[in-house]
Design an enzyme around this catalytic site. Sequence first.
Site, short mmCIF file in Angstrom:
data_model
loop_
_atom_site.label_atom_id
_atom_site.label_comp_id
_atom_site.label_asym_id
_atom_site.label_seq_id
_atom_site.Cartn_x
_atom_site.Cartn_y
_atom_site.Cartn_z
N CYS A 1 27.43 39.99 59.71
CA CYS A 1 26.28 39.11 59.53
C CYS A 1 25.75 38.63 60.89
CB CYS A 1 26.63 37.94 58.60
SG CYS A 1 25.16 37.09 57.97
N ASP B 1 30.61 29.61 56.83
CA ASP B 1 29.71 28.70 56.11
C ASP B 1 30.47 27.49 55.64
OD1 ASP B 1 28.35 31.52 55.81
OD2 ASP B 1 26.81 29.99 55.54
O1 LIG Z 1 26.38 28.81 61.83
P1 LIG Z 1 26.42 30.24 62.26
O2 LIG Z 1 27.66 30.55 63.08
O3 LIG Z 1 25.15 30.66 62.95
O4 LIG Z 1 26.48 31.15 60.95
C1 LIG Z 1 27.50 31.01 60.01
C2 LIG Z 1 27.22 31.83 58.81
O5 LIG Z 1 25.97 31.47 58.23
C3 LIG Z 1 25.36 32.64 57.69
O6 LIG Z 1 24.87 32.46 56.41
P2 LIG Z 1 23.33 32.84 55.97
O7 LIG Z 1 22.86 34.05 56.71
O8 LIG Z 1 22.50 31.60 56.28
O9 LIG Z 1 23.44 33.07 54.49
C4 LIG Z 1 26.39 33.75 57.76
O10 LIG Z 1 27.26 33.77 56.65
C5 LIG Z 1 27.11 33.34 59.04
O11 LIG Z 1 28.37 33.95 59.19
#
Ligand SMILES: O=P(O)(O)OC[C@H]1O[C@H](OP(=O)(O)O)[C@H](O)[C@@H]1O
Length: 307
Positions: free
Chosen positions: A124, A193
């Site tokens: 991701c 998350d």
């Molecule tokens: O806070 P940071 O480290 O940037 O991201 C943490 C997590 O948030 C994201 O969720 P989404 O893409 O918003 O569903 C991903 O799951 C990623 O690993």
Amino acid sequence: MQKVKETAEKIRTMEIRGAGRIAKAAAEAIRDYAAELEVTSMEEFSAKIKEVSDLLISTRPTAVSLPNAVKLASKYSSDNVEDARQEIIKNANLFIERADRALEKIGKIGSRRIQDGDVIMTHCNSHAALSIITTAFESGKDISVYSTESRPRCQGILTIRHLNDFGIPTTLIVDSAVRYYMKDVDKVIVGADAIAANGALVNKIGTSQLALAAHEARKSFMVAAETFKFSPSTIVGNPIEIEERDAEEIIDPAILKELPHVQVRNPAFDFTPAEYIDMIVTDIGIIPPAMAYTVIKEHLGWELGEI
Ligand SMILES: O=P(O)(O)OC[C@H]1O[C@H](OP(=O)(O)O)[C@H](O)[C@@H]1O
């Protein structure tokens, strides 16, 4: 209110995304709303702040950074409107500064665990995980990265752009190639998350597959998470809700309409049990997942008040 609604919509549609980014955006929205709020009584002030807090929290159910940020930013103790307003502005700004500093600290602390020559796999698009990778690279370590595509929203494309901007050698792979390439990898680094009191990780769907493959191949599995990603309510056994998003993220609704016997499931996150996690790199240091409870109690619990 209009600006808060716009921010809420951007979070819901993932125009603003990433657990840390949505937390900061929510804190900013509450701060700006409080700054301009015109009310005639403290009761009205409290009701309005609660209304926007609830709206922001309702946009995405899984990332605990969102309710944590909203609670920390909207905290006030004064019983007069002007003082309460100033408290919210101060607390929201404090949260935003703390979030920025946390990313830097995680980068510094985590990068010490990266060896020259390491091949890293990530999933991701995590700003916390990327902070470790780019800090290690900028300190002169010769590293390379496998980045998953991360279907269905393909946040892996954001990750490869970011890594490319730093000049880090990067290979993009489809999610189903994770186990195939794990033998070539030294470390897996992912974001979070939410982290439960028992050390379990909630992160982008497919994270648990990386963890299983890393475990099988005896590779190190590292999580990068700010302390505000730890979930206080899991202390009392509340489950973390897994967001399920629209089928149209996966398949054209016109095609699906022709397939009456087919349903689509689209969970955005999964659980990785603590036993597959070697370490969690936080802004207060590296901890084993078993220390999650201590982080919640000593670094979040008191600030968040009653769970
Ligand atoms: O806070 P940071 O480290 O940037 O991201 C943490 C997590 O948030 C994201 O969720 P989404 O893409 O918003 O569903 C991903 O799951 C990623 O690993």
